[in-house]
Write a protein that holds these residues in place. Structure first.
Motif, PDB file in Angstrom:
ATOM      1  N   SER A   1       0.487  -1.353  -0.075  1.00 24.96           N
ATOM      2  CA  SER A   1       0.103   0.145  -0.106  1.00 24.96           C
ATOM      3  C   SER A   1       1.026   1.246   0.246  1.00 24.96           C
ATOM      4  O   SER A   1       2.055   1.129  -0.135  1.00 24.96           O
ATOM      5  N   PHE A   2       0.249   2.633  -0.471  1.00 24.72           N
ATOM      6  CA  PHE A   2       0.564   3.586  -0.563  1.00 24.72           C
ATOM      7  C   PHE A   2       1.359   3.640   1.662  1.00 24.72           C
ATOM      8  O   PHE A   2       2.586   4.121   1.572  1.00 24.72           O
ATOM      9  N   GLN A   3       0.986   3.693   2.045  1.00 27.23           N
ATOM     10  CA  GLN A   3       1.283   3.779   3.392  1.00 27.23           C
ATOM     11  C   GLN A   3       2.418   3.077   4.136  1.00 27.23           C
ATOM     12  O   GLN A   3       3.163   3.695   4.493  1.00 27.23           O
ATOM     13  N   LYS A   4       2.491   2.131   3.757  1.00 25.63           N
ATOM     14  CA  LYS A   4       3.493   0.985   3.633  1.00 25.63           C
ATOM     15  C   LYS A   4       4.977   1.435   3.033  1.00 25.63           C
ATOM     16  O   LYS A   4       5.692   1.682   3.828  1.00 25.63           O
ATOM     17  N   PHE A   5       4.586   1.512   1.806  1.00 25.11           N
ATOM     18  CA  PHE A   5       5.682   3.097   1.197  1.00 25.11           C
ATOM     19  C   PHE A   5       6.269   3.806   1.870  1.00 25.11           C
ATOM     20  O   PHE A   5       7.496   4.068   2.165  1.00 25.11           O
TER      21      PHE A   5
ATOM     22  N   PHE B   1       9.655   4.214   4.261  1.00 26.54           N
ATOM     23  CA  PHE B   1      10.463   5.545   3.662  1.00 26.54           C
ATOM     24  C   PHE B   1      11.190   6.243   4.426  1.00 26.54           C
ATOM     25  O   PHE B   1      12.300   7.109   4.763  1.00 26.54           O
ATOM     26  N   THR B   2      10.405   6.715   5.694  1.00 26.21           N
ATOM     27  CA  THR B   2      10.754   6.545   6.426  1.00 26.21           C
ATOM     28  C   THR B   2      11.048   6.339   8.343  1.00 26.21           C
ATOM     29  O   THR B   2      12.217   6.973   8.354  1.00 26.21           O
TER      30      THR B   2
ATOM     31  N   VAL C   1      14.529   8.248   8.535  1.00 25.42           N
ATOM     32  CA  VAL C   1      15.087   8.427   9.922  1.00 25.42           C
ATOM     33  C   VAL C   1      15.857   8.112  10.552  1.00 25.42           C
ATOM     34  O   VAL C   1      17.158   8.773  11.830  1.00 25.42           O
ATOM     35  N   SER C   2      16.640   6.779  10.270  1.00 25.71           N
ATOM     36  CA  SER C   2      17.509   5.628  10.980  1.00 25.71           C
ATOM     37  C   SER C   2      18.785   5.764  10.232  1.00 25.71           C
ATOM     38  O   SER C   2      19.372   5.716  10.584  1.00 25.71           O
TER      39      SER C   2
ATOM     40  N   TRP D   1       6.460  14.961   3.995  1.00 28.78           N
ATOM     41  CA  TRP D   1       5.018  14.371   2.722  1.00 28.78           C
ATOM     42  C   TRP D   1       3.582  15.139   2.502  1.00 28.78           C
ATOM     43  O   TRP D   1       4.014  14.975   1.565  1.00 28.78           O
ATOM     44  N   GLY D   2       4.095  16.156   3.240  1.00 30.02           N
ATOM     45  CA  GLY D   2       2.963  17.093   2.535  1.00 30.02           C
ATOM     46  C   GLY D   2       3.361  18.334   1.792  1.00 30.02           C
ATOM     47  O   GLY D   2       2.696  19.084   1.406  1.00 30.02           O
TER      48      GLY D   2
END
Ligand code: MN3
Length: 202
Positions: free
Chosen positions: A110-114, A118-119, A123-124, A183-184
């Protein structure tokens, strides 16, 4: 000689993620500094002259050893920042459509899982560097000013600068909040166009 690209939006137009002050500093000072240092190297080395940045970085291993690191760092800084400015838009945010949406859904579920993956990688990432979405759907990170086109990776579609200079004045140490807000402003239209153009190459 390389020149600072003029942005096709205002410094104040990203304020839901990046303040006007940081946009201006990042573009006018940080990006300009990479270009100035790159131009000093090019000016002193005729073998580099008349070549565009994609050519120099794609063939980094064939450059003379004494200039290789300078082009990698300063040329990479120019290329990466130019790509970053094209990855965001005042009209950004939301989700991609068309073929790119399909690619991300197929690859990540899903887009959210992508977005989550990526996030997490952004971040890491330890130290300074970049996160990239490539045209094969992979998410990679590069350190310092290293760039996907120097390592034979798939063409980039999108990049995020996670150097502290990109967010510290707005978010202090909270890189996760910077990435979340980014993301916004992501320009999915230009990323989708890059993806489509790559597929339609003869
Ligand atoms: Mn930067």
């Amino acid at each position: 000689m390389f020149k600072l690209p003029i942005l096709d939006y205002g410094y104040d137009s990203m304020s839901r993620s990046i303040s006007e002050g940081v946009m201006k500093l990042h573009h006018d000072k940080h990006h300009q500094a990479y270009i100035d240092k790159l131009n000093i190297i090019v000016d002193a080395n005729p073998i580099l002259q008349g070549r565009d940045i994609d050519d120099l970085l794609s063939n980094i291993d064939s450059l003379p050893e004494p200039v290789r690191l300078g082009v990698r760092n300063m040329g990479g800084g120019h290329y990466n920042h130019s790509f970053f400015w094209k990855s965001i838009s005042p009209d950004g945010g939301g989700e991609p459509s068309g073929d790119l949406a399909e690619l991300l859904k197929t690859k990540y579920g899903s887009f959210q899982k992508f977005v989550d993956e990526f996030t997490a990688k952004s971040v890491s990432l330890f130290g300074s560097g970049w996160a990239w979405l490539l045209s094969n759907g992979d998410i990679i990170t590069t350190l310092n000013q290293d760039t996907p086109i120097s390592i034979g990776a798939s063409s980039p579609l999108l990049c995020l600068d996670v150097w502290e200079h990109a967010y510290y004045l707005d978010y202090k140490n909270r890189r996760d909040e910077y990435v979340k807000s980014w993301w916004g402003i992501v320009d999915w239209e230009s990323a989708s166009n890059r993806y489509t153009n790559l597929h339609n190459k003869p």
